[in-house]
Design an enzyme around this catalytic site. Structure first.
Site, PDB file in Angstrom:
ATOM      1  N   ASP A  11      15.061   7.740  39.990  1.00  0.00           N
ATOM      2  CA  ASP A  11      15.921   7.136  39.461  1.00  0.00           C
ATOM      3  C   ASP A  11      15.189   7.277  37.860  1.00  0.00           C
ATOM      4  O   ASP A  11      14.310   6.553  37.839  1.00  0.00           O
ATOM      5  CB  ASP A  11      16.254   5.931  39.722  1.00  0.00           C
ATOM      6  N   ILE A  12      15.839   7.869  36.968  1.00  0.00           N
ATOM      7  CA  ILE A  12      15.040   8.022  35.555  1.00  0.00           C
ATOM      8  C   ILE A  12      14.936   6.638  34.882  1.00  0.00           C
ATOM      9  O   ILE A  12      13.862   6.450  34.094  1.00  0.00           O
ATOM     10  CB  ILE A  12      15.842   8.886  34.614  1.00  0.00           C
ATOM     11  N   VAL A  34      24.282   9.226  34.686  1.00  0.00           N
ATOM     12  CA  VAL A  34      22.907   8.599  34.206  1.00  0.00           C
ATOM     13  C   VAL A  34      22.982   7.700  32.777  1.00  0.00           C
ATOM     14  O   VAL A  34      22.319   6.804  32.624  1.00  0.00           O
ATOM     15  CB  VAL A  34      21.974   9.985  34.110  1.00  0.00           C
ATOM     16  N   ASP A  35      24.301   8.198  32.113  1.00  0.00           N
ATOM     17  CA  ASP A  35      24.157   7.509  30.894  1.00  0.00           C
ATOM     18  C   ASP A  35      24.764   5.902  31.186  1.00  0.00           C
ATOM     19  O   ASP A  35      24.085   4.988  30.519  1.00  0.00           O
ATOM     20  CB  ASP A  35      25.671   7.989  30.261  1.00  0.00           C
ATOM     21  N   SER A 117      23.867  17.920  31.754  1.00  0.00           N
ATOM     22  CA  SER A 117      25.103  18.592  32.152  1.00  0.00           C
ATOM     23  C   SER A 117      25.417  18.827  33.568  1.00  0.00           C
ATOM     24  O   SER A 117      26.676  19.566  33.787  1.00  0.00           O
ATOM     25  CB  SER A 117      25.333  20.060  31.306  1.00  0.00           C
ATOM     26  N   THR A 118      24.804  18.733  34.676  1.00  0.00           N
ATOM     27  CA  THR A 118      24.848  18.955  36.071  1.00  0.00           C
ATOM     28  C   THR A 118      25.854  18.060  36.776  1.00  0.00           C
ATOM     29  O   THR A 118      26.077  18.284  38.026  1.00  0.00           O
ATOM     30  CB  THR A 118      23.779  19.350  36.796  1.00  0.00           C
ATOM     31  N   GLY A 119      26.275  16.981  36.000  1.00  0.00           N
ATOM     32  CA  GLY A 119      27.213  16.001  36.786  1.00  0.00           C
ATOM     33  C   GLY A 119      28.582  16.494  36.343  1.00  0.00           C
ATOM     34  O   GLY A 119      28.979  17.487  36.636  1.00  0.00           O
ATOM     35  N   VAL A 120      29.230  15.360  35.830  1.00  0.00           N
ATOM     36  CA  VAL A 120      30.729  15.474  35.358  1.00  0.00           C
ATOM     37  C   VAL A 120      30.987  16.548  34.425  1.00  0.00           C
ATOM     38  O   VAL A 120      31.876  17.237  34.462  1.00  0.00           O
ATOM     39  CB  VAL A 120      31.140  14.252  34.853  1.00  0.00           C
ATOM     40  N   TYR A 121      29.769  17.252  33.760  1.00  0.00           N
ATOM     41  CA  TYR A 121      29.940  18.104  32.948  1.00  0.00           C
ATOM     42  C   TYR A 121      30.045  19.415  33.466  1.00  0.00           C
ATOM     43  O   TYR A 121      30.397  20.520  32.897  1.00  0.00           O
ATOM     44  CB  TYR A 121      28.909  18.365  31.521  1.00  0.00           C
TER      45      TYR A 121
HETATM   46  P1  ADP Z   1      26.655  15.053  32.295  1.00  0.00           P
HETATM   47  O1  ADP Z   1      27.868  14.431  31.978  1.00  0.00           O
HETATM   48  O2  ADP Z   1      25.531  15.664  31.193  1.00  0.00           O
HETATM   49  O3  ADP Z   1      26.919  16.025  33.550  1.00  0.00           O
HETATM   50  P2  ADP Z   1      25.815  13.138  34.563  1.00  0.00           P
HETATM   51  O4  ADP Z   1      25.306  11.807  34.239  1.00  0.00           O
HETATM   52  O5  ADP Z   1      27.154  13.151  34.941  1.00  0.00           O
HETATM   53  O6  ADP Z   1      25.715  13.915  33.153  1.00  0.00           O
HETATM   54  O7  ADP Z   1      24.900  13.777  35.565  1.00  0.00           O
HETATM   55  C1  ADP Z   1      23.761  14.613  35.144  1.00  0.00           C
HETATM   56  C2  ADP Z   1      22.740  14.449  36.091  1.00  0.00           C
HETATM   57  O8  ADP Z   1      22.049  13.295  36.173  1.00  0.00           O
HETATM   58  C3  ADP Z   1      23.130  14.739  37.403  1.00  0.00           C
HETATM   59  O9  ADP Z   1      22.231  15.906  38.076  1.00  0.00           O
HETATM   60  C4  ADP Z   1      23.106  13.457  38.181  1.00  0.00           C
HETATM   61  O10 ADP Z   1      22.654  13.648  39.619  1.00  0.00           O
HETATM   62  C5  ADP Z   1      21.896  13.037  37.573  1.00  0.00           C
HETATM   63  N1  ADP Z   1      21.861  11.247  37.725  1.00  0.00           N
HETATM   64  C6  ADP Z   1      22.726  10.353  37.779  1.00  0.00           C
HETATM   65  N2  ADP Z   1      22.187   9.127  37.650  1.00  0.00           N
HETATM   66  C7  ADP Z   1      20.962   9.397  37.464  1.00  0.00           C
HETATM   67  C8  ADP Z   1      19.587   8.421  37.393  1.00  0.00           C
HETATM   68  N3  ADP Z   1      19.602   7.091  37.489  1.00  0.00           N
HETATM   69  N4  ADP Z   1      18.580   9.086  37.333  1.00  0.00           N
HETATM   70  C9  ADP Z   1      18.541  10.531  37.227  1.00  0.00           C
HETATM   71  N5  ADP Z   1      19.149  11.426  37.411  1.00  0.00           N
HETATM   72  C10 ADP Z   1      20.734  10.874  37.339  1.00  0.00           C
END
Ligand code: ADP
Length: 169
Positions: A11-12, A34-35, A117-121
């Site tokens: 978890d970042i 992650v935001d 960008s690998t999540g909702v994007y």
């Molecule tokens: P984006 O809108 O850029 O796609 P997301 O937050 O939806 O951003 O996802 C980007 C990446 O971050 C995904 O691979 C997701 O699994 C990962 N992620 C989500 N929460 C965390 C966290 N707490 N720490 C590290 N990576 C995370």
């Protein structure tokens, strides 16, 4: 691949690098994924500072303090929403390069990235992993100030894909 690149699962928000990178949206006013996690862990001061930044364009980056995070800084970058016919890779590469440039110009020695960008994007994970690692590796090839760049994978699949991609960089 440059020896300063580390690939870890985690978890970042819990990392103690000098800076962590946020995969933000262009408003910089918080969101999901992650935001959301970074804003929750940093506390309200982060949103307050972000309000003063007037957003951020796709492929660019802005820096704030880290507030309640262990990291002293957050570098906010806006990844591309993956679209056919768009220069997705150029924009994603730019996120990593601009973030690293900001880190260096602020005296940061260690930085952690999520998989931008690998999540909702919707950026395909394999493609994104190669763009990310190539960008960071290229940058480090011309930099001798950064000591550590951590690529943070949130789940096992992400870790597997990034580790596989690393073998080819
Ligand atoms: P984006 O809108 O850029 O796609 P997301 O937050 O939806 O951003 O996802 C980007 C990446 O971050 C995904 O691979 C997701 O699994 C990962 N992620 C989500 N929460 C965390 C966290 N707490 N720490 C590290 N990576 C995370």
């Amino acid at each position: 691949m440059d020896k300063r690149i580390e690939i870890v699962k985690g978890d970042i928000t819990q990392l103690n690098t000098d800076a962590i990178v946020n995969a933000a949206n262009s408003s910089l006013l918080g969101g999901g994924g992650v935001d959301g996690a970074i804003h929750r862990a940093a506390g309200p001061g982060l949103l307050e500072e972000c309000r003063s930044l007037n957003g951020c364009r796709t492929g660019e980056a802005k820096i704030t303090k880290g507030y309640s995070l262990k990291a002293r800084h957050v570098i906010h970058t806006v990844g591309p929403i993956y679209r056919n016919g768009q220069d997705n890779a150029i924009l994603l590469r730019s996120c990593y390069l601009r973030s690293l440039e900001l880190a260096v110009s602020n005296g940061i020695k260690s930085i952690a990235f999520p998989s931008i960008s690998t999540g909702v994007y919707g950026y395909p994970l394999e493609e994104a992993a190669m763009v990310a690692l190539t960008a960071v590796n290229d940058f480090l090839g011309k930099d001798d100030t950064l000591e550590k760049v951590v690529m943070v994978c949130f789940d096992d699949r992400n870790l597997k894909v990034l580790s596989t991609a690393a073998a080819g960089v």
